[in-house]
Scaffold this motif. Structure first.
Motif, PDB file in Angstrom:
ATOM      1  N   TYR A  38      95.941 -55.403 -53.970  1.00 18.38           N
ATOM      2  CA  TYR A  38      94.819 -54.631 -54.498  1.00 18.38           C
ATOM      3  C   TYR A  38      94.755 -54.740 -56.021  1.00 18.38           C
ATOM      4  O   TYR A  38      93.672 -54.921 -56.594  1.00 18.38           O
ATOM      5  N   ASN A  39      95.894 -54.643 -56.674  1.00 19.00           N
ATOM      6  CA  ASN A  39      95.906 -54.726 -58.136  1.00 19.00           C
ATOM      7  C   ASN A  39      95.426 -56.090 -58.625  1.00 19.00           C
ATOM      8  O   ASN A  39      94.714 -56.189 -59.633  1.00 19.00           O
ATOM      9  N   VAL A  40      95.795 -57.146 -57.896  1.00 15.01           N
ATOM     10  CA  VAL A  40      95.384 -58.497 -58.298  1.00 15.01           C
ATOM     11  C   VAL A  40      93.884 -58.660 -58.148  1.00 15.01           C
ATOM     12  O   VAL A  40      93.174 -59.084 -59.070  1.00 15.01           O
ATOM     13  N   PHE A  41      93.356 -58.332 -56.959  1.00 14.52           N
ATOM     14  CA  PHE A  41      91.926 -58.535 -56.705  1.00 14.52           C
ATOM     15  C   PHE A  41      91.063 -57.561 -57.502  1.00 14.52           C
ATOM     16  O   PHE A  41      89.966 -57.911 -57.939  1.00 14.52           O
ATOM     17  N   ASP A  42      91.540 -56.341 -57.677  1.00 11.48           N
ATOM     18  CA  ASP A  42      90.725 -55.341 -58.357  1.00 11.48           C
ATOM     19  C   ASP A  42      90.600 -55.621 -59.844  1.00 11.48           C
ATOM     20  O   ASP A  42      89.620 -55.196 -60.480  1.00 11.48           O
ATOM     21  N   ASN A  43      91.558 -56.332 -60.420  1.00 14.22           N
ATOM     22  CA  ASN A  43      91.508 -56.633 -61.845  1.00 14.22           C
ATOM     23  C   ASN A  43      90.666 -57.861 -62.163  1.00 14.22           C
ATOM     24  O   ASN A  43      90.496 -58.200 -63.337  1.00 14.22           O
ATOM     25  N   ILE A  44      90.151 -58.529 -61.128  1.00 12.68           N
ATOM     26  CA  ILE A  44      89.246 -59.660 -61.352  1.00 12.68           C
ATOM     27  C   ILE A  44      87.822 -59.115 -61.452  1.00 12.68           C
ATOM     28  O   ILE A  44      87.334 -58.494 -60.510  1.00 12.68           O
ATOM     29  N   PRO A  45      87.123 -59.308 -62.553  1.00 10.66           N
ATOM     30  CA  PRO A  45      85.743 -58.800 -62.664  1.00 10.66           C
ATOM     31  C   PRO A  45      84.846 -59.411 -61.582  1.00 10.66           C
ATOM     32  O   PRO A  45      84.822 -60.639 -61.405  1.00 10.66           O
ATOM     33  N   GLN A  46      84.146 -58.554 -60.846  1.00  9.93           N
ATOM     34  CA  GLN A  46      83.316 -59.050 -59.747  1.00  9.93           C
ATOM     35  C   GLN A  46      82.191 -59.950 -60.254  1.00  9.93           C
ATOM     36  O   GLN A  46      81.852 -60.949 -59.616  1.00  9.93           O
ATOM     37  N   THR A  47      81.620 -59.615 -61.397  1.00 13.81           N
ATOM     38  CA  THR A  47      80.533 -60.436 -61.941  1.00 13.81           C
ATOM     39  C   THR A  47      81.030 -61.845 -62.268  1.00 13.81           C
ATOM     40  O   THR A  47      80.357 -62.837 -61.948  1.00 13.81           O
ATOM     41  N   LEU A  48      82.206 -61.934 -62.874  1.00 13.76           N
ATOM     42  CA  LEU A  48      82.774 -63.249 -63.179  1.00 13.76           C
ATOM     43  C   LEU A  48      83.054 -64.028 -61.908  1.00 13.76           C
ATOM     44  O   LEU A  48      82.801 -65.241 -61.832  1.00 13.76           O
ATOM     45  N   LEU A  49      83.548 -63.337 -60.891  1.00 11.95           N
ATOM     46  CA  LEU A  49      83.817 -63.998 -59.612  1.00 11.95           C
ATOM     47  C   LEU A  49      82.536 -64.508 -58.977  1.00 11.95           C
ATOM     48  O   LEU A  49      82.485 -65.622 -58.440  1.00 11.95           O
ATOM     49  N   LEU A  50      81.466 -63.710 -59.042  1.00 13.57           N
ATOM     50  CA  LEU A  50      80.181 -64.139 -58.494  1.00 13.57           C
ATOM     51  C   LEU A  50      79.645 -65.358 -59.231  1.00 13.57           C
ATOM     52  O   LEU A  50      79.099 -66.284 -58.617  1.00 13.57           O
ATOM     53  N   ILE A  51      79.806 -65.381 -60.547  1.00 13.30           N
ATOM     54  CA  ILE A  51      79.331 -66.530 -61.325  1.00 13.30           C
ATOM     55  C   ILE A  51      80.093 -67.792 -60.948  1.00 13.30           C
ATOM     56  O   ILE A  51      79.503 -68.866 -60.738  1.00 13.30           O
ATOM     57  N   LEU A  52      81.422 -67.696 -60.819  1.00 10.48           N
ATOM     58  CA  LEU A  52      82.232 -68.866 -60.476  1.00 10.48           C
ATOM     59  C   LEU A  52      81.882 -69.391 -59.085  1.00 10.48           C
ATOM     60  O   LEU A  52      81.737 -70.603 -58.882  1.00 10.48           O
ATOM     61  N   ILE A  53      81.733 -68.485 -58.133  1.00 10.68           N
ATOM     62  CA  ILE A  53      81.405 -68.907 -56.769  1.00 10.68           C
ATOM     63  C   ILE A  53      80.019 -69.545 -56.724  1.00 10.68           C
ATOM     64  O   ILE A  53      79.785 -70.533 -56.011  1.00 10.68           O
ATOM     65  N   SER A  54      79.077 -68.998 -57.477  1.00 10.59           N
ATOM     66  CA  SER A  54      77.724 -69.549 -57.491  1.00 10.59           C
ATOM     67  C   SER A  54      77.696 -70.953 -58.076  1.00 10.59           C
ATOM     68  O   SER A  54      76.887 -71.784 -57.658  1.00 10.59           O
ATOM     69  N   TYR A  55      78.577 -71.217 -59.040  1.00  8.80           N
ATOM     70  CA  TYR A  55      78.640 -72.564 -59.609  1.00  8.80           C
ATOM     71  C   TYR A  55      79.377 -73.535 -58.696  1.00  8.80           C
ATOM     72  O   TYR A  55      79.057 -74.728 -58.649  1.00  8.80           O
ATOM     73  N   VAL A  56      80.379 -73.065 -57.981  1.00  7.61           N
ATOM     74  CA  VAL A  56      81.169 -73.947 -57.120  1.00  7.61           C
ATOM     75  C   VAL A  56      80.425 -74.279 -55.839  1.00  7.61           C
ATOM     76  O   VAL A  56      80.374 -75.444 -55.410  1.00  7.61           O
TER      77      VAL A  56
END
Length: 339
Positions: A174-192
């Motif tokens: 939980y600590n690992v996933f929760d500390n990843i900004p969701q917006t940044l994750l969405l941007i990376l996935i959208s580019y990949v």
């Protein structure tokens, strides 16, 4: 005044004592003291029975809330029309560009002009058809994300809260996933990945279950060591049965509320990621695309209707889910079933 009250109470006490002595001193026959009870074979076979039903009581309590029932009808009508609309006569394709007789696009027509109920956008597409098509897309994303969040969140939350050996592992995850900004994750996935409905669903589900899991974990910790759960463990009841029979039924109301709020939250996230330019492609109608297109026209007063209509539909869906979810959560609480 107090002396008068004490005097009246003393008089009443004396009268009761005199009557009690009189009744005890009166002779009473044995027949008056004892009598034989009649025997009824049918009554002896009849056991204790209660016609109480949890879900019946829940629905009865829910339908007493007139505001929630009203919004339930509004939501049902909206969802039904969303799927009925393409089958109605004289409906246009949401991605078709319409032209006039001279070959020019029918761009930015006002609502009601030339048979377009909500007018057209700057490409000449029917906004009425695009709104209902976009609503179907956004609702599909919302329901799918909410279901995935519920399944993963409840499963992880129950294991996290009940099985003590897994507490450290799940806490670190939980600590690992929760500390990843969701917006940044969405941007990376959208580019990949290629932009699309499946990409949005995958990106929103990747970390969306964390909130549900932590909430369920906290609730499980509160009730896992109560007497009936300790007794079940002492009797050798399997962990799976304790979770399904003892823990989850206690959390029906809070799970229902979280589920009801997860659907508009997922729709809002889809609108947000489209708003920042990493959502669905423009050829796929969605409420996010429509709101993004309408936002660009806010500086033109005559074209602001292109923003008002999708925002109104989104507001109706969001408010309805919120009110219905809270009302059903209150109705599902067993404490509210006591008459």
């Amino acid at each position: 005044m107090k002396a008068y009250r004490h005097f009246k109470s003393d008089q009443l006490g004396d009268k009761l004592n005199q009557q009690l002595k009189k009744d005890l001193s009166a002779p009473v026959s044995e027949a008056e003291l004892f009598s034989f009870a009649s025997f009824d074979p049918d009554a002896s076979e009849r056991g204790g029975y209660s016609n109480y039903s949890y879900w019946r009581a829940t629905l009865r309590a829910f339908f007493k809330n007139r505001v929630a029932v009203f919004f339930l009808l509004v939501l049902v009508c909206t969802l039904a029309f969303t799927f009925i609309q393409p089958n109605l006569p004289n409906q246009r394709n949401p991605i078709t560009i319409h032209y006039n007789q001279s070959g020019r696009t029918l761009a930015n027509l006002a609502p009601g002009e030339q048979g377009f109920v909500f007018g057209t956008n700057n490409l000449g597409q029917d906004i009425w058809a695009r709104i209902w098509s976009g609503t179907r897309t956004s609702l599909f994303i919302g329901f799918t994300v909410a279901c995935v969040e519920a399944v993963l969140g409840i499963l992880m939350g129950v294991l996290w809260g009940y099985v003590r050996q897994l507490d450290f592992l799940f806490t670190e995850l939980y600590n690992v996933f929760d500390n990843i900004p969701q917006t940044l994750l969405l941007i990376l996935i959208s580019y990949v990945l290629n932009p699309g409905v499946s990409t949005i669903i995958f990106a929103l589900c990747l970390t969306g279950w964390l909130g549900m899991a932590r909430f369920i974990r906290n609730q499980i910790i509160i009730i896992r060591d109560r007497d009936y759960n300790l007794a079940s463990r002492c009797l050798g009841t399997p962990t799976r049965r304790i979770i399904l029979k003892n823990l989850l039924p206690y959390l029906v109301s809070v799970i229902t509320m979280r589920m009801a709020l997860a659907i508009p939250s997922a729709i809002g996230n889809e609108v947000f990621v489209t708003y920042i330019g990493i959502g669905l492609p423009i050829e796929i109608p969605s409420l996010g695309n429509l709101i993004q297109a309408g936002r660009e026209l806010m500086t033109i007063p005559a074209l602001r209707y292109q923003l008002y209509f999708p925002v109104a539909v989104l507001a109706v869906i969001t408010i309805s889910f919120y009110i219905i979810g809270n009302a059903f959560a209150d109705a599902a609480d067993p404490k509210n079933h006591v008459n």
